[in-house]
Scaffold this active site. Sequence first.
Site, PDB file in Angstrom:
ATOM      1  N   GLY A 178       0.693  -1.206   0.168  1.00 36.09           N
ATOM      2  CA  GLY A 178       0.116   0.062  -0.021  1.00 36.09           C
ATOM      3  C   GLY A 178       0.741   1.349   0.036  1.00 36.09           C
ATOM      4  N   ASP A 231     -10.518  11.455   7.189  1.00 34.88           N
ATOM      5  CA  ASP A 231     -10.396  10.876   5.940  1.00 34.88           C
ATOM      6  C   ASP A 231     -10.955   9.576   5.838  1.00 34.88           C
ATOM      7  OD1 ASP A 231      -9.122  10.823   3.631  1.00 34.88           O
ATOM      8  OD2 ASP A 231      -7.142   9.919   4.229  1.00 34.88           O
TER       9      ASP A 231
END
Length: 366
Positions: A24, A149
């Site tokens: 990631g 977020d």
Amino acid sequence: MMKEFEYKELEKATENFSQSRLIGKGSHGCVYKGMLEEDGKIIAIKKQSLGLQKIEDNSKLENEVSVLSSLPENSFIVNFLGTSRHDGSSKNETFLIMEYLPNGTLYQMLHAQNNILPNWPKRAQIAIQVAKAIQFLHQAKPSSIVHRDIKSANILFDSNWNPKLADLGLALRMKNDCENHDDDDSPSHRSIRPAGTIGYLDPAYTKPSKLSTKNDVFSFGVLLLEIMSSRKAIDVSKSPVSIVDWATKLIEEGRALEICDKRMHVPWYMEATIKNMLSIATRCVSPKKISRPSIEEVVMEMENVIIEPIRFPLWNILRGLTLLRRKRKRCRNHCSIITTNSVTKTCAQHERKLLLREILADKVTE
């Protein structure tokens, strides 16, 4: 209890942070898959992005460590295992160690080509579990935590395909009950600029004093629309580019079901559930913060009008209808002998009660 990992242990686990172990990447950090030599446990290791390494900015990772270490373990939040620190010759680095979640992100599930799409009950389940993750943060002690977020790329799936909320690098703990005072310019938040991801970011969050738990509620509303439609929050190839503008217009025009992912058939028994989900999403993305529900209200409503109905398997409904037809035939035979209006009415009421009792009995025994 938070564990301090040896840096050399992480180097061995990731083959010296090999690119082949990179799973990631974002603006704040890179995540590597590692295997601990001691017990063979698979872990995820987050380190600073190259950009932040260059300017030696550890603030995002340090903040995430601070937030995660202050929270008890929760099944809807990625499990925090510990940290590691490396004092190199020219830089000091912080590493964050978390549980490894093997099944990718919600973003990949919804948008990757040739991916197995979640069915409608699974989409509802994902939505309620993400809402509960946000609720856990908002109900944190001694004060609420705003994630800032919430997005599909930050929802990861464990080995059982249960979603978990990750990436708390931007999270902030509320101070002085700021969520109830939009004009509060407290020193604790005065210097922390609004942050988030375009498309999910609350347009009302324009300055530090506008920090509120309702910022997360807006982002969750966007995510809910994305779950239902499999359309990206911002898509420049479409008009309008914003999922919020596109979806709210369709809902206002009474065309809510047109929002649904075109690749998935909507069965009749899911239509009410889907409309309820879209109604919740619409209120979450209201331009006026005061009109948005709290995440507690969202969870309560989803449990009452979304999760409970879809727990009735279709075969239970069909079984109930079959039983109803049999009883109706018996009732008709009885009513052919006694045909008064009062008896006919009594039979109809008996039929409805019988169907409800039968379905509820199946539900209890599941």
